[in-house]
Design a protein around this motif. Structure first.
Motif, PDB file in Angstrom:
ATOM      1  N   GLY A  49       0.871  -1.148   0.142  1.00 57.25           N
ATOM      2  CA  GLY A  49      -0.018   0.189   0.013  1.00 57.25           C
ATOM      3  C   GLY A  49       0.819   1.140   0.020  1.00 57.25           C
ATOM      4  O   GLY A  49       0.314   2.288  -0.732  1.00 57.25           O
ATOM      5  N   ILE A  50       1.947   1.420   0.765  1.00 55.30           N
ATOM      6  CA  ILE A  50       2.852   2.421   0.842  1.00 55.30           C
ATOM      7  C   ILE A  50       3.301   2.691  -0.468  1.00 55.30           C
ATOM      8  O   ILE A  50       3.378   3.806  -1.124  1.00 55.30           O
ATOM      9  CB  ILE A  50       3.941   2.280   1.673  1.00 55.30           C
ATOM     10  CG1 ILE A  50       3.455   2.412   3.274  1.00 55.30           C
ATOM     11  CG2 ILE A  50       5.059   3.340   1.756  1.00 55.30           C
ATOM     12  CD1 ILE A  50       4.179   1.894   4.327  1.00 55.30           C
ATOM     13  N   LEU A  51       4.000   1.739  -1.294  1.00 57.18           N
ATOM     14  CA  LEU A  51       4.270   1.701  -2.603  1.00 57.18           C
ATOM     15  C   LEU A  51       3.478   2.127  -3.499  1.00 57.18           C
ATOM     16  O   LEU A  51       3.559   2.915  -4.490  1.00 57.18           O
ATOM     17  CB  LEU A  51       5.119   0.477  -2.964  1.00 57.18           C
ATOM     18  CG  LEU A  51       6.525   0.350  -2.391  1.00 57.18           C
ATOM     19  CD1 LEU A  51       6.986  -1.337  -2.526  1.00 57.18           C
ATOM     20  CD2 LEU A  51       7.559   1.217  -2.859  1.00 57.18           C
ATOM     21  N   PHE A  77      -2.599   5.490  11.091  1.00 56.15           N
ATOM     22  CA  PHE A  77      -2.619   6.699  10.295  1.00 56.15           C
ATOM     23  C   PHE A  77      -1.656   6.702   9.121  1.00 56.15           C
ATOM     24  O   PHE A  77      -0.544   6.121   9.276  1.00 56.15           O
ATOM     25  CB  PHE A  77      -2.113   7.861  11.227  1.00 56.15           C
ATOM     26  CG  PHE A  77      -3.305   8.256  12.141  1.00 56.15           C
ATOM     27  CD1 PHE A  77      -3.656   9.652  11.865  1.00 56.15           C
ATOM     28  CD2 PHE A  77      -3.796   7.811  13.314  1.00 56.15           C
ATOM     29  CE1 PHE A  77      -4.649  10.258  12.744  1.00 56.15           C
ATOM     30  CE2 PHE A  77      -4.705   8.257  14.266  1.00 56.15           C
ATOM     31  CZ  PHE A  77      -5.297   9.597  13.764  1.00 56.15           C
ATOM     32  N   ALA A  78      -2.029   7.210   8.142  1.00 60.45           N
ATOM     33  CA  ALA A  78      -1.365   7.288   6.934  1.00 60.45           C
ATOM     34  C   ALA A  78      -0.815   8.768   7.096  1.00 60.45           C
ATOM     35  O   ALA A  78      -1.417   9.811   7.485  1.00 60.45           O
ATOM     36  CB  ALA A  78      -2.092   7.217   5.559  1.00 60.45           C
ATOM     37  N   VAL A 178      -4.802   2.138   2.537  1.00 67.58           N
ATOM     38  CA  VAL A 178      -3.594   2.906   2.792  1.00 67.58           C
ATOM     39  C   VAL A 178      -3.742   4.052   1.929  1.00 67.58           C
ATOM     40  O   VAL A 178      -3.538   5.435   2.434  1.00 67.58           O
ATOM     41  CB  VAL A 178      -2.037   2.033   2.560  1.00 67.58           C
ATOM     42  CG1 VAL A 178      -1.079   2.971   2.723  1.00 67.58           C
ATOM     43  CG2 VAL A 178      -2.071   1.096   3.812  1.00 67.58           C
ATOM     44  N   VAL A 179      -3.937   3.844   0.575  1.00 67.73           N
ATOM     45  CA  VAL A 179      -4.268   4.813  -0.409  1.00 67.73           C
ATOM     46  C   VAL A 179      -5.187   5.911  -0.206  1.00 67.73           C
ATOM     47  O   VAL A 179      -4.819   7.018  -0.184  1.00 67.73           O
ATOM     48  CB  VAL A 179      -4.348   4.314  -1.796  1.00 67.73           C
ATOM     49  CG1 VAL A 179      -4.445   5.450  -2.797  1.00 67.73           C
ATOM     50  CG2 VAL A 179      -2.912   3.558  -2.202  1.00 67.73           C
ATOM     51  N   ASN A 180      -6.217   5.392   0.470  1.00 71.34           N
ATOM     52  CA  ASN A 180      -7.207   6.338   0.597  1.00 71.34           C
ATOM     53  C   ASN A 180      -7.007   7.121   1.724  1.00 71.34           C
ATOM     54  O   ASN A 180      -7.457   8.638   2.117  1.00 71.34           O
ATOM     55  CB  ASN A 180      -8.731   5.563   0.878  1.00 71.34           C
ATOM     56  CG  ASN A 180      -9.299   5.287  -0.342  1.00 71.34           C
ATOM     57  OD1 ASN A 180      -9.556   6.024  -1.143  1.00 71.34           O
ATOM     58  ND2 ASN A 180      -9.437   3.946  -0.584  1.00 71.34           N
ATOM     59  N   GLY A 181      -6.123   6.747   2.699  1.00 69.61           N
ATOM     60  CA  GLY A 181      -5.640   7.386   3.829  1.00 69.61           C
ATOM     61  C   GLY A 181      -4.721   8.657   3.588  1.00 69.61           C
ATOM     62  O   GLY A 181      -4.483   9.633   4.106  1.00 69.61           O
TER      63      GLY A 181
END
Length: 314
Positions: A49-51, A77-78, A178-181
């Motif tokens: 998700g981070i990448l 938290f993102a 993760v992306v949405n965060g």
């Protein structure tokens, strides 16, 4: 000028080199396009998700997942920082490319948008285009794109299908969550754009936002994910000049503030486009003036609303 598509090739390499570790899988289609499943038929991971998010930001930012506590609840938290946010957020991360064909529905975002110029009014406002041969697209979808979908992407980007790399994830997957965060800065930039502000004036930005817990039903997850930004998302922008527009770029300025996005979705008959645009803004916005050193703050956090959206008791 920097090419946002060429700028993310190092992140693509990281994904391909760490498939087993990250719980993802890559495919080469019959048209030679590359698909990387980050969370459609795969479980994925926080690392994926981070990448995935780094690529969506065109490599112009950095994403991390950090611990947070809200009323004694441990919440992921993102955390994100972004340089060149007009390009990174509006010119890449914004989910503004609808993809639809027989048996397939998805939303495209990421660097390839800058080649296809979708939508053109944004790229005219930020004065940016990319003419890279490689086209990298992030797709939110419940099914993996096939050759016909990526043939279309290639055509819109004036390149060959073998030059297309598509990263796919369900919104309600680990990577998708993760992306949405990470969208809190994007929401701030997009709302300022809607209000007529010159978004090129924002030089750098950072943000933090709770990552909504996964739900089986995508609409329920998306509602909670949007609530995360509107009721607890925080953005910090470095602006060249002061502007009265900033006070309107927080969710509390909306007439619908105080209602969950799932409630708003019911009112709008499952059409998010009918929801007041002012709701699609961060809960809290801080503006640091580059020239005068001013620091202004707008909006408010609502932990009770957030926890209710997550199904947690205070």
């Amino acid at each position: 000028m920097i090419s946002v598509n060429e700028n993310v090739t190092k992140f693509i390499d990281k994904l391909l080199d760490r498939e087993e570790e990250l719980g993802i899988k890559s495919y080469y289609l019959e048209n030679k396009a590359t698909v990387i499943d980050c969370g459609v038929n795969t479980v994925g991971s926080i690392g994926a998700g981070i990448l995935f998010a780094d690529i969506s930001l065109a490599g112009l930012g950095k994403v991390s997942v950090v611990p947070g506590i809200i009323d004694s609840y441990y919440i992921n938290f993102a955390q994100v920082y972004v340089d060149r946010p007009a390009i990174a957020c509006l010119g890449s991360q914004k989910p503004a490319w609808k993809l639809k064909s027989e048996g397939f529905v998805g939303t495209g975002f990421g660097p390839a948008r800058a080649i296809s110029q979708k939508p053109k009014n944004i790229y005219a406002a930020i004065n940016y285009t990319d003419d890279a041969e490689t086209a990298v697209i992030n797709i939110e979808t419940q099914v993996l794109p096939a050759a016909k979908e990526l043939d279309y992407v290639a055509k819109q980007c004036s390149t060959d299908p073998e030059c297309v790399v598509a990263l796919a994830a369900r919104p309600n997957s680990i990577a998708g969550s993760v992306v949405n965060g990470t969208r809190v800065v994007e929401w701030a930039m997009n709302r300022l754009f809607q209000l007529g502000y010159d978004v090129k004036d924002i030089q750098s930005a950072s943000g933090a936002c709770p990552i909504a817990p996964l739900r089986k039903e995508e609409p329920m997850f998306m509602g909670a994910s949007f609530d995360s930004i509107a009721y607890y998302g925080m953005a910090y922008l470095y602006a060249g000049t002061r502007n009265d527009t900033f006070k309107e770029a927080v969710s509390a300025s909306s007439k619908s503030y105080g209602k969950s996005f799932n409630a708003l979705l019911k009112e709008s008959q499952d059409d998010f486009s009918k929801v007041d645009p002012a709701m699609f803004a961060p809960a809290r916005l801080m503006i640091n003036g580059i020239q005068d050193g001013s620091l202004e703050t707008y909006g408010k956090l609502d932990p009770a609303m957030l926890l209710e959206s997550y199904g947690l008791k205070r």
